[in-house]
Design a protein around this motif. Structure first.
Motif, PDB file in Angstrom:
ATOM      1  N   TRP A   1      47.302  18.607  19.227  1.00  0.00           N
ATOM      2  CA  TRP A   1      47.372  18.603  17.769  1.00  0.00           C
ATOM      3  C   TRP A   1      47.200  20.011  17.195  1.00  0.00           C
ATOM      4  O   TRP A   1      47.826  20.363  16.199  1.00  0.00           O
ATOM      5  N   GLN A   2      46.354  20.802  17.814  1.00  0.00           N
ATOM      6  CA  GLN A   2      46.160  22.178  17.353  1.00  0.00           C
ATOM      7  C   GLN A   2      47.443  22.997  17.549  1.00  0.00           C
ATOM      8  O   GLN A   2      47.795  23.834  16.709  1.00  0.00           O
ATOM      9  N   THR A   3      48.159  22.731  18.645  1.00  0.00           N
ATOM     10  CA  THR A   3      49.422  23.428  18.885  1.00  0.00           C
ATOM     11  C   THR A   3      50.451  23.045  17.837  1.00  0.00           C
ATOM     12  O   THR A   3      51.149  23.913  17.299  1.00  0.00           O
TER      13      THR A   3
ATOM     14  N   GLY B   1      49.793  21.947  14.842  1.00  0.00           N
ATOM     15  CA  GLY B   1      49.329  22.565  13.598  1.00  0.00           C
ATOM     16  C   GLY B   1      49.648  24.045  13.545  1.00  0.00           C
ATOM     17  O   GLY B   1      50.074  24.565  12.503  1.00  0.00           O
ATOM     18  N   LEU B   2      49.469  24.738  14.658  1.00  0.00           N
ATOM     19  CA  LEU B   2      49.776  26.166  14.718  1.00  0.00           C
ATOM     20  C   LEU B   2      51.268  26.414  14.507  1.00  0.00           C
ATOM     21  O   LEU B   2      51.655  27.344  13.790  1.00  0.00           O
TER      22      LEU B   2
ATOM     23  N   ILE C   1      44.633  24.999  23.960  1.00  0.00           N
ATOM     24  CA  ILE C   1      43.973  24.718  22.674  1.00  0.00           C
ATOM     25  C   ILE C   1      44.074  23.261  22.249  1.00  0.00           C
ATOM     26  O   ILE C   1      43.433  22.859  21.284  1.00  0.00           O
TER      27      ILE C   1
END
Length: 168
Positions: free
Chosen positions: A31-33, A35-36, A28
């Motif tokens: 940065w998405q990781t 954020g998650l 993914i």
């Protein structure tokens, strides 16, 4: 044997957690990781606060009713463990933490925890063995005395008045 398993979890656990985070980041994005992981942490802290307040309220209700809050204290310990797991960054620890926060799965863990506590009653937990830490040789148990208490009326006092030179 338990120490070996704990040592393996402490050494291998973070490595597996880091590998899992990197796999998710590969799918993914980095940065998405991050954020998650942040969203999971915020959601987890909110759930821990909510569940913790609920357990404290139930403990208070049981104590006010003069009952021993056994299941509530076990729930409190499991929520504390869930909080520690949620504070550590990683998806696998968060999954276990969320499972301990979800009441049906927490009930399963509570049964196992109470069974463990019941098995250790009268023995205590010795996490570190040896004479310095309270482990090692077993101390002899104190003698137990069976006694019956009887309520006896107080002795009657002599109520005759005393004269100037009389003493009792």
């Amino acid at each position: 044997m338990a120490w070996l398993i704990a040592l393996l979890l402490l050494v291998i656990g973070p490595i597996v957690e880091l590998w899992f985070i990197l796999q998710v980041a590969d799918v993914i994005g980095g940065w998405q990781t991050i954020g998650l992981l942040l969203v999971e942490g915020i959601l987890g802290s909110w759930l821990i606060k909510r569940q913790g307040r609920s357990v404290i309220r139930r403990i208070d209700e049981r104590l006010r009713a003069s009952d021993l809050p056994t299941t509530e204290l076990a729930d409190g310990l499991l929520i504390l463990i869930a909080g520690v797991l949620m504070l550590t960054p990683g998806f696998l620890t968060d999954i276990v933490g969320f499972a301990l926060l979800f009441p049906p799965t927490r009930a399963i863990a509570r049964v196992a925890l109470l069974r463990r506590f019941t098995a250790r009653m009268g023995q205590g937990f010795a996490f570190v063995s040896g004479p310095m830490f309270g482990g090692g040789a077993r101390r002899p148990r104190a003698d137990v005395f069976d006694a019956t208490v009887r309520d006896t009326p107080p002795a009657r006092r002599d109520t005759t008045p005393l004269g100037p030179g009389d003493r009792r």
